[in-house]
Design a protein around this motif. Structure first.
Motif, short mmCIF file in Angstrom:
data_model
loop_
_atom_site.label_atom_id
_atom_site.label_comp_id
_atom_site.label_asym_id
_atom_site.label_seq_id
_atom_site.Cartn_x
_atom_site.Cartn_y
_atom_site.Cartn_z
N ALA A 4 -44.68 -15.57 22.00
CA ALA A 4 -43.32 -16.14 22.05
C ALA A 4 -42.28 -15.04 21.87
N LEU A 5 -42.53 -14.10 20.95
CA LEU A 5 -41.63 -12.97 20.73
C LEU A 5 -41.54 -12.11 21.99
N ALA A 6 -42.68 -11.80 22.59
CA ALA A 6 -42.71 -10.96 23.79
C ALA A 6 -41.96 -11.64 24.94
N LYS A 7 -42.06 -12.94 25.06
CA LYS A 7 -41.37 -13.66 26.12
C LYS A 7 -39.87 -13.75 25.87
N ARG A 8 -39.46 -13.71 24.62
CA ARG A 8 -38.05 -13.80 24.24
C ARG A 8 -37.29 -12.50 24.51
N ARG A 9 -37.98 -11.38 24.45
CA ARG A 9 -37.34 -10.08 24.62
C ARG A 9 -36.95 -9.86 26.09
N TYR A 10 -35.73 -9.40 26.32
CA TYR A 10 -35.27 -9.09 27.67
C TYR A 10 -34.32 -7.90 27.62
N ALA A 11 -34.01 -7.35 28.78
CA ALA A 11 -33.08 -6.23 28.88
C ALA A 11 -31.66 -6.75 28.73
N CYS A 12 -31.10 -6.58 27.56
CA CYS A 12 -29.75 -7.04 27.25
C CYS A 12 -28.75 -6.03 27.80
N ARG A 13 -27.81 -6.51 28.60
CA ARG A 13 -26.83 -5.62 29.20
C ARG A 13 -25.39 -5.98 28.83
N GLN A 14 -25.25 -6.81 27.79
CA GLN A 14 -23.93 -7.15 27.27
C GLN A 14 -24.06 -7.32 25.76
N TYR A 15 -23.26 -6.57 25.02
CA TYR A 15 -23.34 -6.59 23.56
C TYR A 15 -22.01 -6.99 22.94
N SER A 16 -22.10 -7.58 21.77
CA SER A 16 -20.89 -7.85 20.99
C SER A 16 -20.50 -6.56 20.26
N ASP A 17 -19.36 -6.56 19.62
CA ASP A 17 -18.90 -5.38 18.87
C ASP A 17 -19.55 -5.27 17.49
N ARG A 18 -20.28 -6.29 17.09
CA ARG A 18 -20.89 -6.32 15.76
C ARG A 18 -21.89 -5.17 15.58
N LYS A 19 -21.75 -4.47 14.48
CA LYS A 19 -22.64 -3.35 14.17
C LYS A 19 -23.99 -3.85 13.67
N VAL A 20 -25.02 -3.06 13.89
CA VAL A 20 -26.36 -3.36 13.38
C VAL A 20 -26.42 -2.93 11.93
N GLU A 21 -26.85 -3.83 11.08
CA GLU A 21 -26.92 -3.55 9.65
C GLU A 21 -27.94 -2.44 9.37
N PRO A 22 -27.66 -1.57 8.38
CA PRO A 22 -28.58 -0.47 8.06
C PRO A 22 -30.01 -0.93 7.77
N GLU A 23 -30.16 -2.06 7.08
CA GLU A 23 -31.53 -2.52 6.78
C GLU A 23 -32.27 -2.95 8.03
N LYS A 24 -31.57 -3.49 9.02
CA LYS A 24 -32.22 -3.85 10.28
C LYS A 24 -32.61 -2.59 11.05
N THR A 107 -35.90 -7.54 18.64
CA THR A 107 -35.86 -8.94 19.09
C THR A 107 -36.17 -9.88 17.95
N ASP A 108 -37.18 -9.54 17.16
CA ASP A 108 -37.56 -10.37 16.02
C ASP A 108 -36.43 -10.48 15.00
N LEU A 109 -35.57 -9.46 14.94
CA LEU A 109 -34.44 -9.45 14.01
C LEU A 109 -33.18 -10.11 14.60
N GLY A 110 -33.30 -10.68 15.80
CA GLY A 110 -32.17 -11.36 16.41
C GLY A 110 -31.24 -10.44 17.19
N LEU A 111 -31.71 -9.23 17.49
CA LEU A 111 -30.91 -8.26 18.22
C LEU A 111 -31.33 -8.22 19.69
N GLY A 112 -30.43 -7.74 20.52
CA GLY A 112 -30.74 -7.50 21.92
C GLY A 112 -31.04 -6.03 22.12
N SER A 113 -31.70 -5.71 23.21
CA SER A 113 -32.04 -4.32 23.48
C SER A 113 -32.21 -4.09 24.97
#
Length: 170
Positions: A4-24, A107-113
């Protein structure tokens, strides 16, 4: 579950301005660190780019789709395991395993890539002072997906399994 995780991951080509937290970011880097490599040589090197100035330098070298964070995944050829039968050495394979682990963790952390390969290595090497003998293999753009971000059909349409698998022999 993993599939399910592997199927959820995709090439994200649009991002919000929100920074990625250091712990993530640390969790993503840890996923790259624990990735298996040939003979556990660990020839990958990870250049984290997240400052405004660093992302501007990166944008001069490749399209980053506005991601707030990038990881330049490099390999050190002199540290890679070499197959003794034919001398085959694939430093990019170990780097790809580390990159895949990091993308799935993001992806598991709710981020796009997005896995970026459309770049000339020479300017990347120059902009980020990557030493001789260390090769920039891939760039991972990472961040929170924009609200209207979604996978393209290229990332969801797959060949049937029977077109890919051969039993026992060709």
């Amino acid at each position: 579950d993993f599939l399910a995780l592997a199927k959820r991951r995709y090439a994200c080509r649009q991002y919000s301005d929100r920074k990625v937290e250091p712990e993530k970011l640390q969790q993503i880097l840890e996923a790259g660190r624990v990735a298996p490599t040939g003979a556990n040589r660990q020839p990958q090197r990870l250049v984290v780019v997240q400052s405004k100035e660093g992302m501007e330098r990166l944008a001069r070298c490749t399209r980053d789709f506005g991601a707030p964070l990038a990881i330049i995944v490099c390999s050190v050829a002199s540290e890679v395991w070499v197959r003794p039968f034919d001398g085959k050495s694939k430093p990019d394979t170990d780097a790809a395993i580390a990159a895949t682990h990091m993308l799935l963790e993001a992806t598991d952390l709710g981020l796009g890539s997005c896995w970026l390969m459309h770049f000339d290595p020479a300017p990347i090497r120059e902009q980020f002072r990557i030493p001789e003998g260390t090769e920039p293999e891939y760039i991972l753009a990472i961040g929170y997906p924009a609200e209207d971000s979604h996978p393209s059909e290229r990332h969801t349409k797959r060949k049937p399994l029977e077109d890919l698998v051969v039993e026992e022999s060709f």
